[in-house]
Design an enzyme around this catalytic site. Structure first.
Site, short mmCIF file in Angstrom:
data_model
loop_
_atom_site.label_atom_id
_atom_site.label_comp_id
_atom_site.label_asym_id
_atom_site.label_seq_id
_atom_site.Cartn_x
_atom_site.Cartn_y
_atom_site.Cartn_z
N ARG A 31 0.83 -1.20 0.00
CA ARG A 31 0.00 0.00 0.00
C ARG A 31 0.87 1.25 0.00
NH1 ARG A 31 -2.64 1.11 4.23
NH2 ARG A 31 -4.39 2.22 3.29
N LYS A 62 4.36 -8.50 10.81
CA LYS A 62 3.60 -8.67 9.58
C LYS A 62 3.90 -10.01 8.92
CE LYS A 62 2.26 -6.19 5.39
NZ LYS A 62 2.20 -4.87 4.74
N ARG A 106 0.32 2.24 19.62
CA ARG A 106 1.21 3.07 20.42
C ARG A 106 1.57 2.34 21.70
NH1 ARG A 106 -2.35 7.42 22.06
NH2 ARG A 106 -0.51 8.26 23.11
#
Length: 341
Positions: free
Chosen positions: A135, A200, A339
């Site tokens: 992306r 990932k 976060r």
């Protein structure tokens, strides 16, 4: 990993690097002399082909008096083998299935085609992409044998109202395929990633070609890390995107052709369900695998704005809901990162 089958050997007119790769795919040592004899080329040509494989990112070991070997056994991608593994109810919907050694981008190649009619798809897989895309123009890195780099096309009779949620549906489809293969434990990260242990494992890229009031042609790219190797994983991590693969995570992995077939089968079924029901067809599965829900996140939009808050899942249209100090916000696109607490 499975041993390479001779039936999966590339054609004689394939690039020499592809033929050397096929010989080395069993993960064993092969001497330069034996490779040259089997492939009817010079040892110098073999040496150059090995150099080409290394330049493509393949992790190869060379030992004097023993020869060359890949760091992990793999199975070369083969269209006939993939089709043979497809679920019977899906085979008729795959109008064309092909594998290539190298291409700029499988998504770009399919996007240029006219494509089959509605309810059917074309599938293209490559061992290596010279311009593989993620992306927002990010590069997708995968060496020969290290991943499933696949694109699948589909034509909707008319533009679905929630087409923006298609990436979420495909994520669920990929999760279904992995679970069916026994590779459990992955989660889904809005909008288009599969994670394993916060790293990932796979990504989805959707390209669209449509006309107002007419059919919508989509190309769905899936990149699944199977065995990237430690050096490439470190390189990806240095870019700020920690990744993992099935082999390194210790998950039982089947042949790459069987994995590809499982992905295709799950996606074709999922696309038919999406055309009938939209995101509702897999909403509960997404929510059950949501990697962000209830966690502090930072969302960066396409326009460059940044918002922070607690992720509260997705709505019925696939938008990410975030509870911010300024109130609840809804994001239909962007990048979300967790976060520190």
């Amino acid at each position: 990993m499975p041993k390479a089958s001779r039936s999966l050997a590339p054609a004689a007119d394939s690039p020499l690097a592809a033929r050397v790769f096929s010989r080395l795919a069993d993960g064993r040592f092969h001497s330069g002399e034996a490779l040259a004899r089997h492939l009817d080329v010079s040892r110098s040509a073999v040496w150059k082909a090995v150099g080409s494989l290394r330049a493509l990112g393949a992790e190869l070991e060379a030992v004097r008096n023993r020869g060359y070997r890949l760091h992990a056994a793999t199975e070369p991608l083969a269209a006939a083998a993939i089709r043979a593994h497809l679920p019977r109810d899906v085979r008729g919907q795959v109008a064309r299935l092909e594998t290539v050694w190298s291409i700029a981008s499988t998504n770009s190649a399919l996007l240029e085609r006219r494509g089959p009619g509605s309810g059917a798809s074309e599938v293209l897989l490559a061992e290596y992409q010279s311009a593989g895309r993620g992306r927002r123009g990010r590069s997708w890195l995968a060496p020969p044998g290290g991943a499933i780099c696949m694109s699948l096309s589909w034509t909707f009779r008319e533009l679905p109202p929630d087409l923006g949620a298609l990436g979420l549906v495909i994520g669920v489809c990929a999760l279904r395929a992995l679970n069916a293969l026994g590779a459990h434990g992955a989660s889904l990260k809005w909008p288009n990633d599969l994670l394993l242990n916060e790293r990932k494992l796979a990504g989805v890229l959707i390209d669209l070609r449509a006309e107002a009031g007419g059919p919508a042609y989509v190309v769905i790219g899936i990149g699944l890390n199977v065995a990237l190797g430690a050096p490439l994983l470190r390189k990806i991590a240095q870019a700020g995107l920690p990744a993992t693969d099935l082999l390194g995570a210790g998950l039982a992995t089947d042949s790459r052709n069987r994995i590809a077939a499982a992905l295709i089968g799950a996606c074709v079924r999922g696309l038919a369900g999406f055309e009938r029901e939209g995101l509702k067809s897999c909403m509960e599965e997404w929510r059950g695998a949501d990697a962000l829900r209830g966690r502090p996140v930072e969302v960066r939009t396409v326009e460059g704005t940044t918002s922070r808050g607690l992720a509260r899942g997705i709505d019925v249209h696939g938008a990410l809901i975030v509870e911010t100090p300024q109130g609840v916000r809804r994001f239909i696109s962007g990048d979300a990162t967790v976060r520190p607490a």
